[in-house]
Design an enzyme around this catalytic site. Structure first.
Site, PDB file in Angstrom:
ATOM      1  N   PRO A  92     -73.099  63.159   7.835  1.00 48.38           N
ATOM      2  CA  PRO A  92     -73.974  63.686   6.778  1.00 48.38           C
ATOM      3  C   PRO A  92     -75.407  63.828   7.251  1.00 48.38           C
ATOM      4  O   PRO A  92     -75.962  62.936   7.892  1.00 48.38           O
ATOM      5  CB  PRO A  92     -73.852  62.629   5.675  1.00 48.38           C
ATOM      6  CG  PRO A  92     -72.481  62.077   5.856  1.00 48.38           C
ATOM      7  CD  PRO A  92     -72.261  62.053   7.344  1.00 48.38           C
ATOM      8  N   CYS A  93     -75.992  64.973   6.898  1.00 54.24           N
ATOM      9  CA  CYS A  93     -77.295  65.318   7.459  1.00 54.24           C
ATOM     10  C   CYS A  93     -78.415  65.307   6.431  1.00 54.24           C
ATOM     11  O   CYS A  93     -79.546  65.635   6.757  1.00 54.24           O
ATOM     12  CB  CYS A  93     -77.218  66.717   8.085  1.00 54.24           C
ATOM     13  SG  CYS A  93     -76.773  67.998   6.876  1.00 54.24           S
ATOM     14  N   GLN A  94     -78.122  64.927   5.173  1.00 57.29           N
ATOM     15  CA  GLN A  94     -79.154  65.055   4.146  1.00 57.29           C
ATOM     16  C   GLN A  94     -80.408  64.255   4.479  1.00 57.29           C
ATOM     17  O   GLN A  94     -81.526  64.672   4.180  1.00 57.29           O
ATOM     18  CB  GLN A  94     -78.612  64.603   2.784  1.00 57.29           C
ATOM     19  CG  GLN A  94     -77.510  65.491   2.237  1.00 57.29           C
ATOM     20  CD  GLN A  94     -76.142  64.982   2.627  1.00 57.29           C
ATOM     21  OE1 GLN A  94     -75.974  64.339   3.653  1.00 57.29           O
ATOM     22  NE2 GLN A  94     -75.153  65.284   1.803  1.00 57.29           N
TER      23      GLN A  94
END
Length: 747
Positions: free
Chosen positions: A393-395
Site C-alpha cells: 500500500p502506497c497511501q
C-alpha cells in the site's frame, strides 16, 4: 439452454467435483452481488433487442400500492434502457398488464394460454395478457365480464386467437376461473384484490383446481401476480441456478413446489427480478448459457471450474497486495500462471475472484499480510513460485495521501505509519521462498526523502533485499521511475518499478535487473484521453449504471484495438456518472472551466468573474497550490494520474463535452456532459478491458481502480521477465522445508 444436469460433464458432475470451500465461497460471492447479476442478465437480453418478458413489477397490484407510497422499485428494463415508450401507460418492457389493479388479470392470462412445460415460459406469453387488457378496457371489471355469454366472450377475444380465433376450450377455462373466484369464500365478488390474505398453500390448492393451471404455474402466479417472495421449482431455471452455484445439485430432486433455501438467502425484493431475469436467460439464450460469450459467465461456478481444469504449465506467479488484480491481469496475458494472491480489502478480493476464474477462490485470500504466514500458505498451494510480485500500500507515500493526513493531524509522520513498512512482509516472503524474480511497484514517493529525515523508503527496501545474501541466494536489484505513458497507457502516471533477479539466474542468463528494466517495451506514440475512451457511451451527469446495454459508436482507437480493451463483452459495466447537485459545481463545470483550466485559472487566470466559486486555498497569483482540486481535462492529452481519491469526488477529472470540444457538433453539444469521469472511464485510462467487472459500491470501484497497477504495465513486465524464468534451472533450496534463516544454496 444450460447443459442437461444428467449428461456427461454436466453442471452437476462438474460441481460435485469441486471442493466444498470453492462452492461455498462462490455462492457467497454471487449472493453478495445479486443486483449486479440481475442487471447483467437484463442488459444482455436488451442488447439482443429481443422482446422483454412479461411479469413486470408494475403488473403487480401490491407493488403499485407501494409505488403510491413512494416505496416501489423501477422495472429493471426501464432502469437499464431508460428509453422512450411507445405507450406512456406501459413500462419500457411493455408488459400489457403493467398498471393492472387486480391479480385476477394475470391469472386469467395463464388460463387463456393453457399448460406449459416450464413456468419460465409464462414470461413469453404476451398475447393472453394483451387479450385480458383489451377485454377489461372494453367490458370493465371482472364482474361485468363474468355476466357475458360465452359467444359474446368468444367474440371479444376472437382477434387474439392465432388465425382461427380463441378456442371454445380456452373460453370455457376462463369462465370456470371466474365462477370459482366468485364462489370462493375468501374473495369479495369476481376479484382477487383481497386474496392476498390467505396462506400460500391455499393459493396453490385453489389455482390448481382450475383447468389450465399446474402447480408450477400457481407458484409462478404467487410471485408475479401477488408479489409474494416465493421461488417456483422450475427445471430450466434450476439448471441455471445449479451452474451459478446458488443451489446444490442434490436440491434439484429434493425440493418440490418452491425453493425455500433460496428464498431464505435472498432479500424479498430480489426474488422476483432475479427469477424473471434467469427465466428469460434460460428460455432465450440457447446454447450460449455456459459458453465463452455468455455475458454472465463470470458468475457461473461451472465456468470457473472448467477454467481450473485446463492445463497450467506456465511459469508460476504469486501476487501480494494484489488489489483488484491489475498486475495479475497483465501477467496472465503473457505466459505466467498466477496461482495465489492476497489483499486486505474485501471488495478488491471479490473483484479479483470474479475476473480470475482460473484461480480457485480459496487461493485468493482476503486477509492482513501481517497476520498470515505468507510463505507457508504459498508453499502449500504453489510450492516455490517463479516470480513474486506486489505493490505494498502506497497511501502513506503518495503526495495526495500525505496532504490529507497532515491536514487532519499536524503531528502525523510517515515513518510512524504502519503502511510505510509493509514492504517488510514482502521481503520476508522473498527470504523464505527465494523466487527466481521479484517485482515491486509503488508510488514515486518511495524514492523521495521523507520530510527532513534524510530517509528514503527505497533505500530500506534495497538494503533489506541485499541482506538476503547472508542467508542464501541473493538478488541483483535495481529500480527505475517508469512513466506509464511510455508503455502505451493514456495517463501521466509515474511509478517506481523494482526488479530483483536471483544471482544464480544472472549468471545463467547474463541478464541483470537493470538490463531487464531497460528491455521493457515502450511505445513511440503517446495516447490521449480521446483515444483511451473511444467506443464508450457519452453520458450526461447522473446517467449510466452498474450495467448498460448501450455501447458507444464510431471507430475504436489503436490503443483500444491493440490491447483488445473492448473485447469479451457487448455490454458496458461500471459506467455511472455522478450527479452534481451543488449549484457552485454546475457553474464551474458549465461556465467557468475550459479544457486545461484548474481552480487557480478560475481564481487568478481570468477576469475573476467566477473567482468567488473557488472557496479553497489555491495559493496566490504568484505561487499556485492545490490548483487541481478543480480541473477540466483535455481530450487531446493524456489523463493525469488516476487516483483512489476519485472515490470522494471527480472535480479534478472533469471531462468537457465531447461534442463541443473534441468532435464539433453544435446540435449534439450539451453542457450537462461536462462532468467527472466515470469508473469505467477511469478503468479504460488504467488499461483495464471493458469486460473487467468491479464489484462493491460506486466509491469502492474508484478506490480499486485508482490503487491498481495498469494491466498493460503488468503485461510489459511479464514480457521481459518470462524468458528469464523459463530458460533457467531452479536449484534446490532448504527454504522449501526449513526456516528462512537456514536457507542456503545447494549449488
Amino acid at each position: 439452454m444450460p447443459e442437461s444436469v444428467t449428461s456427461s460433464g454436466s453442471p452437476v458432475e462438474l460441481i460435485q467435483s469441486a471442493s466444498q470451500t470453492e462452492r461455498d465461497i462462490h455462492k457467497e460471492l454471487v449472493f453478495d452481488n445479486i443486483e449486479f447479476l440481475i442487471d447483467t442478465l437484463t442488459a444482455a437480453h436488451t442488447r439482443k433487442q429481443r422482446m422483454p418478458p412479461v411479469g413486470c413489477v408494475g403488473a403487480t397490484p401490491e407493488r403499485l400500492a407501494r409505488k403510491r407510497d413512494g416505496r416501489s422499485e423501477t422495472c429493471r428494463y426501464t432502469a437499464i434502457e431508460r428509453g422512450s415508450h411507445r405507450d406512456d401507460s406501459l413500462c419500457f418492457c411493455e408488459d400489457p398488464l403493467s398498471g393492472s389493479d387486480d391479480p385476477l388479470d394475470a391469472v386469467a392470462a395463464v388460463v387463456l394460454a393453457g399448460p406449459v412445460e416450464s413456468p419460465a415460459q409464462r414470461f413469453f406469453e404476451r398475447w393472453p395478457r394483451e387479450a385480458v387488457r383489451a377485454l377489461r378496457e372494453q367490458h370493465g371489471d371482472w364482474a361485468d365480464i363474468r355476466s357475458l355469454q360465452k359467444d359474446t366472450l368468444s367474440a371479444a377475444l376472437g382477434k387474439f386467437g392465432r388465425g382461427k380465433g380463441i378456442s371454445s376450450e380456452r373460453v370455457s377455462r376462463l369462465q370456470q376461473l371466474l365462477s370459482a373466484v366468485e364462489k370462493a369464500h375468501y374473495t369479495d365478488g369476481v376479484t382477487l384484490k383481497e386474496f392476498s390474505r390467505v396462506q400460500y398453500r391455499t393459493y396453490v390448492d385453489f389455482f390448481t383446481e382450475i383447468r389450465g393451471i399446474q402447480e408450477g404455474d400457481a407458484w409462478w402466479l404467487l410471485q408475479t401476480a401477488f408479489d409474494k417472495p416465493v421461488w417456483p421449482v422450475d427445471q430450466q431455471v434450476d439448471e441455471l441456478l445449479c451452474s451459478l452455484g446458488l443451489i446444490d445439485p442434490a436440491d434439484i430432486q429434493r425440493e418440490v413446489g418452491r425453493r425455500r433455501k433460496l428464498e431464505d438467502k435472498l432479500i424479498d425484493r430480489q426474488i422476483a427480478p432475479l427469477y424473471r431475469a434467469l427465466a428469460t436467460h434460460a428460455i432465450t439464450a440457447g446454447g450460449d448459457v455456459c459458453g465463452e460469450t455468455c455475458e454472465i459467465r463470470k458468475f457461473l461456478l461451472t465456468h470457473r471450474l472448467r477454467h481450473q481444469q485446463r492445463d497450467r504449465d506456465g511459469p508460476t506467479a504469486v501476487d501480494l497486495f494484489a488489489g483488484a488484480g491489475g498486475l495479475s491481469s497483465g501477467l496472465r496475458q503473457t505466459e505466467f500462471d498466477v496461482r495465489w494472491a492476497i489483499d486486505i480489502d474485501p471488495d478488491s478480493v471479490a473483484t479479483y475472484r470474479l475476473n480470475h476464474p482460473e484461480i480457485p477462490h480459496e487461493d485468493v485470500v482476503c486477509g492482513d499480510v501481517q497476520e498470515i504466514d505468507l510463505a507457508q500458505q504459498i508453499r502449500e498451494t504453489v510450492g516455490r513460485p517463479d516470480i513474486l510480485v506486489g505493490g505494498p500500500p502506497c497511501q502513506s507515500l503518495s503526495q495526495a495521501g500525505y496532504r490529507s493526513r497532515r491536514a487532519g493531524d499536524e503531528d502525523y509522520s510517515i515513518l510512524d505509519d504502519d503502511r510505510t513498512t509493509l514492504y517488510t512482509q514482502y521481503v520476508q516472503t522473498v527470504e523464505e521462498l527465494r523466487p527466481k524474480v521479484i517485482v515491486m511497484e509503488n508510488v514515486e514517493g518511495m524514492i523521495n526523502e521523507v520530510g527532513d529525515t534524510g530517509v528514503r523508503v527505497i533505500d530500506w527496501v534495497i538494503e533489506d533485499l541485499e541482506l538476503l545474501d547472508e542467508t542464501g541466494l541473493g538478488y541483483d536489484v535495481e529500480y527505475r521511475v517508469q512513466d506509464m505513458t511510455e508503455l502505451g497507457i493514456p495517463q501521466k502516471r509515474e511509478r517506481v518499478l523494482l526488479f530483483g533477479v536471483r544471482k544464480d539466474l544472472v549468471e545463467q542468463n547474463s541478464s541483470n535487473a537493470a538490463e531487464l528494466l531497460d528491455e521493457i517495451p515502450v511505445e513511440d506514440e503517446t495516447y490521449s484521453i480521446q483515444q483511451g475512451l473511444s467506443g464508450l457511451p457519452r453520458l450526461r451527469r447522473g446517467e449510466g449504471g452498474k450495467v448498460l446495454s448501450k455501447v458507444g459508436r464510431g471507430s475504436k482507437s489503436d490503443y483500444v484495438n491493440t490491447h483488445r480493451l473492448n473485447s469479451g463483452t457487448s455490454l458496458c459495466f461500471n459506467h455511472l456518472a455522478r450527479e452534481h447537485p451543488m449549484e457552485k459545481d454546475r457553474i464551474l463545470f458549465d461556465e467557468a472551466l475550459e479544457p486545461g483550466d484548474t481552480g487557480w485559472d478560475v481564481k487568478y487566470g481570468s477576469d475573476g468573474e467566477y473567482a468567488e466559486y473557488i472557496e479553497y486555498d489555491v495559493g496566490t497569483a504568484e505561487e499556485q497550490r492545490f490548483g487541481d482540486k478543480y480541473r477540466m481535462l483535455r481530450w487531446s492529452k493524456p489523463a493525469p494520474t488516476i487516483v483512489a481519491h476519485l472515490a470522494k469526488d471527480a472535480n479534478g477529472y472533469v471531462l468537457p463535452d465531447f461534442y463541443e470540444h473534441a468532435y464539433s457538433d453544435e446540435e449534439r453539444s450539451d453542457p450537462s456532459r461536462n462532468r467527472g469521469i466515470t469508473p469505467r472511464e477511469a478503468a479504460r485510462l488504467q488499461s483495464f478491458s471493458d469486460e473487467y467487472i468491479f464489484l462493491g459500491s460506486f466509491t469502492s470501484w474508484f478506490r480499486q481502480i485508482g490503487n491498481a497497477v495498469p494491466p498493460v504495465a503488468g503485461k510489459r513486465i511479464g514480457q521481459v521477465i518470462e524468458p528469464v524464468v523459463t530458460n533457467s534451472e531452479q536449484p534446490t533450496l532448504k527454504t522449501d522445508t526449513s526456516p528462512a534463516n537456514e536457507a542456503v544454496s545447494d549449488d
